[in-house]
Design a protein around this motif. Structure first.
Motif, PDB file in Angstrom:
ATOM      1  N   LYS A 145       2.595   6.180  -3.105  1.00 41.10           N
ATOM      2  CA  LYS A 145       4.024   7.149  -3.468  1.00 41.10           C
ATOM      3  C   LYS A 145       3.413   7.299  -5.298  1.00 41.10           C
ATOM      4  CE  LYS A 145       8.435   6.783  -3.224  1.00 41.10           C
ATOM      5  NZ  LYS A 145       9.780   5.830  -3.345  1.00 41.10           N
ATOM      6  N   GLU A 188       0.657  -1.731   0.407  1.00 45.52           N
ATOM      7  CA  GLU A 188      -0.037  -0.101  -0.335  1.00 45.52           C
ATOM      8  C   GLU A 188       0.830   1.219  -0.036  1.00 45.52           C
ATOM      9  OE1 GLU A 188      -2.820  -0.271   3.182  1.00 45.52           O
ATOM     10  OE2 GLU A 188      -4.022  -1.889   2.314  1.00 45.52           O
ATOM     11  N   SER A 189       2.212   1.227   0.829  1.00 42.11           N
ATOM     12  CA  SER A 189       3.101   2.280   0.517  1.00 42.11           C
ATOM     13  C   SER A 189       3.616   2.489  -0.551  1.00 42.11           C
ATOM     14  CB  SER A 189       4.427   2.274   2.017  1.00 42.11           C
ATOM     15  OG  SER A 189       4.964   1.213   1.642  1.00 42.11           O
TER      16      SER A 189
END
Length: 430
Positions: free
Chosen positions: A10, A5-6
């Motif tokens: 991003k 998810e990060s």
């Protein structure tokens, strides 16, 4: 393929930074060139011996040319790619907008406004469709809000700028202030149009600023969403009852948008405000309020995945704001406060509306369907500027036009609540 998810967050931030500020700039220029005639009206009616009725017809005839070329333009955008087609649109409308300085009377005014509509046809729905090539629905309302916020920001920046141009340049080199206005706000569109050719990418695959993994993430998200959509072919856009209902709803919203946009400088000037710059600063207030609130509202809509009730509540609040601004027309401070609510109710509803067509349309159907909704809906831009003229003919109440526009917005809220399915919402998980 699964992505952290990060990493996803991003990647979308990277797309945001690359696309949204630039598209935002493009739409500021588009909207300025479309509605600066509302400011020019304060001078050009006297210079060209135009009546209010002739002005309203010329302001609205833009949308007739827009109507006929909207869907073909959006289909051609899909065929030739966003980069070249958006550039073509911006360059041609910038040239025509600047050439408004050559208007000499009623018929040349009509002709130039009609040509401007033809030139600009396809820009807004083209960008809305372009966003569907990068963002799934769950991210799109907030991104659309940032793009549509250009309408409000163009009011915040453009209205004072238009007033300053007309105050400072009137008579310079024997050119009227309204002529300087069209020239000064048309040329930047041409310049940015050429910039589009070198800056925009037509698709994820063309984006050299993305890594292979980032491209795969974006493409997989879009592919997963498209599997849930029901209508993909060109004919689907024209045979879908949902599309035609959205046309009707957007028609009511555009009556509100352009009824306000083209007449707001005149309404404010009627308060007794002196000087074009001061009029511009006062008219910037409703747009400034709309900028902030629409972003917050759209973020909440994206977070919850709900569009329909957000739209209904916001449009209804806008209608009430317009009614109250008419009732308190003799008290300028209250009138501006309520006009701000009315402006938010209209502009703030656009990013809530536009994820709806792409919730069930994909591919060519999405390009044509979005173009069709915008094309038919923008016919409201012809009726909106004329409502004050028609209202004046049947009622002595100077606020009658605001009441009529508010009533039309409430009709749109009614249609949305009862005819747009509750299930037509963003899919939050794939």
């Amino acid at each position: 393929m699964n992505f952290d998810e990060s990493i996803e967050a991003k990647t979308y931030r990277k797309v945001d930074v690359r696309l949204l500020p630039f598209l935002f700039l493009c739409y500021i220029l588009a909207y300025l060139d479309r509605v600066n005639v509302g400011f020019a009206k304060l001078q050009m009616l006297k210079d060209l011996s135009l009546s209010d009725a002739a002005f309203a017809t010329g302001a609205g005839i833009f949308f007739i040319g827009y109507f006929f070329f909207e869907v073909p333009s959006n289909v051609l955008l899909r065929k030739f790619g966003a980069r070249m087609w958006i550039a073509r649109i911006m360059i041609s409308w910038g040239v025509i907008s600047a050439c408004m300085i050559f208007v000499k009377g009623q018929w040349s005014f009509y002709a130039m406004r009609f040509l401007l509509g033809i030139a600009e046809a396809g820009f807004f729905p083209g960008i809305i469709f372009y966003l569907t090539l990068w963002y799934p629905s769950r991210y799109r309302s907030t991104r659309t809000a940032w793009f549509v916020a250009a309408i409000a920001v163009s009011g915040v920046i453009g209205n004072p700028l238009s007033g300053w141009i007309m105050d400072r340049l009137s008579g310079a080199m024997n050119v009227a202030g309204w002529q300087w206005l069209f020239l000064a706000e048309g040329i930047p569109s041409v310049i940015v149009g050429f910039w589009v050719i070198y800056y925009l990418n037509s698709s994820i695959e063309d984006a050299k600023w993305l890594s292979a993994d980032e491209k795969a993430l974006l493409a997989n998200n879009l592919l997963a969403e498209d599997q849930h959509k029901t209508e993909h072919k060109l004919r689907d856009a024209f045979t879908s009852g949902k599309v035609w209902m959205l046309c009707a709803i957007y028609f009511t919203l555009m009556i509100g948008l352009y009824g306000i946009a083209f007449w707001l400088p005149t309404i404010v000037k009627a308060f007794g405000i002196k000087g074009y710059l001061r009029v511009g600063l006062i008219t910037a207030i409703p747009y400034g309020v709309a900028v902030i609130e629409m972003i917050l509202l759209s973020h909440h809509s994206d977070k919850t995945g709900e569009r329909r009730l957000h739209y209904v509540v916001n449009v209804t609040a806008g209608a009430v704001g317009l009614i109250l601004s008419g009732l308190f027309a003799s008290q300028p401070v209250l009138a501006i406060i309520f006009l701000s609510i009315g402006t938010l109710g209209v502009i703030g509803s656009m990013p809530l509306f536009w994820p709806l067509p792409s919730a069930f349309l994909a591919g060519t159907a999405a390009a044509a369907g979005i173009g069709l909704v915008n094309s038919v809906g923008n016919l409201g831009g012809y009726f909106g500027p004329n409502i004050p003229i028609w209202a004046k003919a049947v009622s002595p109440d100077k606020s009658a036009a605001l009441y009529i526009i508010a009533g039309i917005l409430l009709i749109g809220a009614f249609l949305t609540y009862f005819f747009i399915p509750k299930t037509l919402r963003v899919r939050m998980n794939f």
